[in-house]
Design a protein around this motif. Sequence first.
Motif, PDB file in Angstrom:
ATOM      1  N   ASN A  61       3.008   0.764  11.903  1.00  0.00           N
ATOM      2  CA  ASN A  61       3.517   1.156  13.217  1.00  0.00           C
ATOM      3  C   ASN A  61       3.295   2.652  13.409  1.00  0.00           C
ATOM      4  OD1 ASN A  61       6.189   2.793  12.989  1.00  0.00           O
ATOM      5  ND2 ASN A  61       6.474   1.109  11.517  1.00  0.00           N
ATOM      6  N   GLU A  62       3.184   3.069  14.663  1.00  0.00           N
ATOM      7  CA  GLU A  62       2.782   4.445  14.963  1.00  0.00           C
ATOM      8  C   GLU A  62       3.849   5.483  14.630  1.00  0.00           C
ATOM      9  OE1 GLU A  62       3.619   4.871  19.702  1.00  0.00           O
ATOM     10  OE2 GLU A  62       1.908   3.631  19.103  1.00  0.00           O
ATOM     11  N   LYS A  63       5.104   5.077  14.499  1.00  0.00           N
ATOM     12  CA  LYS A  63       6.167   6.049  14.243  1.00  0.00           C
ATOM     13  C   LYS A  63       6.185   6.532  12.792  1.00  0.00           C
ATOM     14  CE  LYS A  63      11.017   7.008  14.859  1.00  0.00           C
ATOM     15  NZ  LYS A  63      12.310   6.533  15.308  1.00  0.00           N
ATOM     16  N   ASN A  64       6.039   5.624  11.828  1.00  0.00           N
ATOM     17  CA  ASN A  64       6.155   6.025  10.424  1.00  0.00           C
ATOM     18  C   ASN A  64       5.167   5.313   9.496  1.00  0.00           C
ATOM     19  OD1 ASN A  64       7.196   3.485  10.085  1.00  0.00           O
ATOM     20  ND2 ASN A  64       9.265   4.142   9.634  1.00  0.00           N
ATOM     21  N   GLU A  90       0.858  -1.179   0.000  1.00  0.00           N
ATOM     22  CA  GLU A  90       0.000   0.000   0.000  1.00  0.00           C
ATOM     23  C   GLU A  90       0.893   1.227   0.000  1.00  0.00           C
ATOM     24  OE1 GLU A  90      -2.228  -0.404   3.606  1.00  0.00           O
ATOM     25  OE2 GLU A  90      -3.509  -1.992   2.809  1.00  0.00           O
ATOM     26  N   ILE A  91       0.357   2.348  -0.422  1.00  0.00           N
ATOM     27  CA  ILE A  91       1.076   3.614  -0.387  1.00  0.00           C
ATOM     28  C   ILE A  91       0.774   4.297   0.944  1.00  0.00           C
ATOM     29  CG2 ILE A  91       1.289   5.887  -1.480  1.00  0.00           C
ATOM     30  CD1 ILE A  91       0.575   4.429  -4.140  1.00  0.00           C
ATOM     31  N   VAL A  92       1.833   4.800   1.605  1.00  0.00           N
ATOM     32  CA  VAL A  92       1.633   5.488   2.889  1.00  0.00           C
ATOM     33  C   VAL A  92       0.970   6.843   2.649  1.00  0.00           C
ATOM     34  CG1 VAL A  92       3.542   4.307   4.067  1.00  0.00           C
ATOM     35  CG2 VAL A  92       3.964   6.479   2.913  1.00  0.00           C
ATOM     36  N   LYS A  93       0.314   7.359   3.681  1.00  0.00           N
ATOM     37  CA  LYS A  93      -0.491   8.580   3.556  1.00  0.00           C
ATOM     38  C   LYS A  93       0.286   9.768   3.006  1.00  0.00           C
ATOM     39  CE  LYS A  93      -3.629   7.233   7.198  1.00  0.00           C
ATOM     40  NZ  LYS A  93      -3.705   7.199   8.650  1.00  0.00           N
ATOM     41  N   LYS A  94       1.521   9.959   3.452  1.00  0.00           N
ATOM     42  CA  LYS A  94       2.252  11.151   3.018  1.00  0.00           C
ATOM     43  C   LYS A  94       2.595  11.135   1.527  1.00  0.00           C
ATOM     44  CE  LYS A  94       7.055  10.059   4.185  1.00  0.00           C
ATOM     45  NZ  LYS A  94       8.185  10.457   5.000  1.00  0.00           N
ATOM     46  N   PHE A  95       2.480   9.976   0.878  1.00  0.00           N
ATOM     47  CA  PHE A  95       2.729   9.867  -0.560  1.00  0.00           C
ATOM     48  C   PHE A  95       1.458   9.537  -1.338  1.00  0.00           C
ATOM     49  CE2 PHE A  95       7.081   9.301   0.973  1.00  0.00           C
ATOM     50  CZ  PHE A  95       7.777  10.103   0.083  1.00  0.00           C
ATOM     51  N   LYS A  96       0.312   9.667  -0.688  1.00  0.00           N
ATOM     52  CA  LYS A  96      -0.972   9.283  -1.291  1.00  0.00           C
ATOM     53  C   LYS A  96      -1.209   9.928  -2.648  1.00  0.00           C
ATOM     54  CE  LYS A  96      -5.697  10.240  -0.172  1.00  0.00           C
ATOM     55  NZ  LYS A  96      -5.991  11.445  -0.654  1.00  0.00           N
ATOM     56  N   ASP A  97      -0.846  11.181  -2.795  1.00  0.00           N
ATOM     57  CA  ASP A  97      -1.094  11.910  -4.038  1.00  0.00           C
ATOM     58  C   ASP A  97       0.183  12.153  -4.845  1.00  0.00           C
ATOM     59  OD1 ASP A  97      -3.877  12.141  -3.520  1.00  0.00           O
ATOM     60  OD2 ASP A  97      -3.457  13.777  -2.121  1.00  0.00           O
ATOM     61  N   ARG A 109       6.088  -4.333  18.996  1.00  0.00           N
ATOM     62  CA  ARG A 109       6.813  -3.245  18.333  1.00  0.00           C
ATOM     63  C   ARG A 109       6.267  -1.908  18.816  1.00  0.00           C
ATOM     64  NH1 ARG A 109      10.001  -2.570  13.998  1.00  0.00           N
ATOM     65  NH2 ARG A 109       9.718  -4.724  13.356  1.00  0.00           N
ATOM     66  N   THR A 110       7.181  -1.019  19.163  1.00  0.00           N
ATOM     67  CA  THR A 110       6.778   0.305  19.594  1.00  0.00           C
ATOM     68  C   THR A 110       7.348   1.406  18.703  1.00  0.00           C
ATOM     69  OG1 THR A 110       8.630   0.454  21.115  1.00  0.00           O
ATOM     70  CG2 THR A 110       6.541  -0.367  22.002  1.00  0.00           C
ATOM     71  N   GLY A 111       8.204   1.054  17.761  1.00  0.00           N
ATOM     72  CA  GLY A 111       8.825   2.064  16.922  1.00  0.00           C
ATOM     73  C   GLY A 111       8.796   1.701  15.462  1.00  0.00           C
ATOM     74  N   GLY A 112       9.545   2.456  14.691  1.00  0.00           N
ATOM     75  CA  GLY A 112       9.588   2.286  13.250  1.00  0.00           C
ATOM     76  C   GLY A 112      10.888   1.677  12.794  1.00  0.00           C
ATOM     77  N   PHE A 113      11.521   2.296  11.803  1.00  0.00           N
ATOM     78  CA  PHE A 113      12.729   1.786  11.174  1.00  0.00           C
ATOM     79  C   PHE A 113      13.820   1.531  12.205  1.00  0.00           C
ATOM     80  CE2 PHE A 113      16.776   2.151   9.053  1.00  0.00           C
ATOM     81  CZ  PHE A 113      16.589   1.399   7.912  1.00  0.00           C
TER      82      PHE A 113
END
Length: 151
Positions: free
Chosen positions: A94-97, A8-15, A141-145
């Motif tokens: 995950n909530e970080k990214n 899926e495409i993440v929200k910040k790259f949706k458009d 998991r509590t973080g991202g990358f």
Amino acid sequence: MTKKRGFEIVKKFKDAGLDLPQRETANAAGYDIKAAADITIPADGSIKLVSTGLKAYMQADEVLYLINRSSGPYKRGLVLPNSVGVIDADYYNNEKNEGEIFVQMRSISGQDVQIKKGDRIVQAIFIPFLIADDDQAAGVRTGGFGSTGDK
């Protein structure tokens, strides 16, 4: 029907006009992952994180491996310094990214390497895995990358 695995495409790259990964041939194992934005990988050997704008969902007993494309080192002088990137099932959303997949890249060409938005940078392969007898992993998991190595 419940979704089993995919991208899926993440929200910040949706458009941003990104394409979901595809396999190029019927017998290919890997999905081609593309860069979400232009970036320069410097000749100084430093490692850059290349954004893909993607996240991947999969079953709990699966992993997504990010592997060099054969043309990466040979034609472009680009390698993954960690050899194989590992995307765990719990990295998704995950909530970080939001679970965005980043690719570590390093130039071994002795020159700066330009990556343009839409360039194929790695291949991604979904693989089932096994766990050892008496495995007791219960962490969440509590973080991202890179977060599971930050203990």
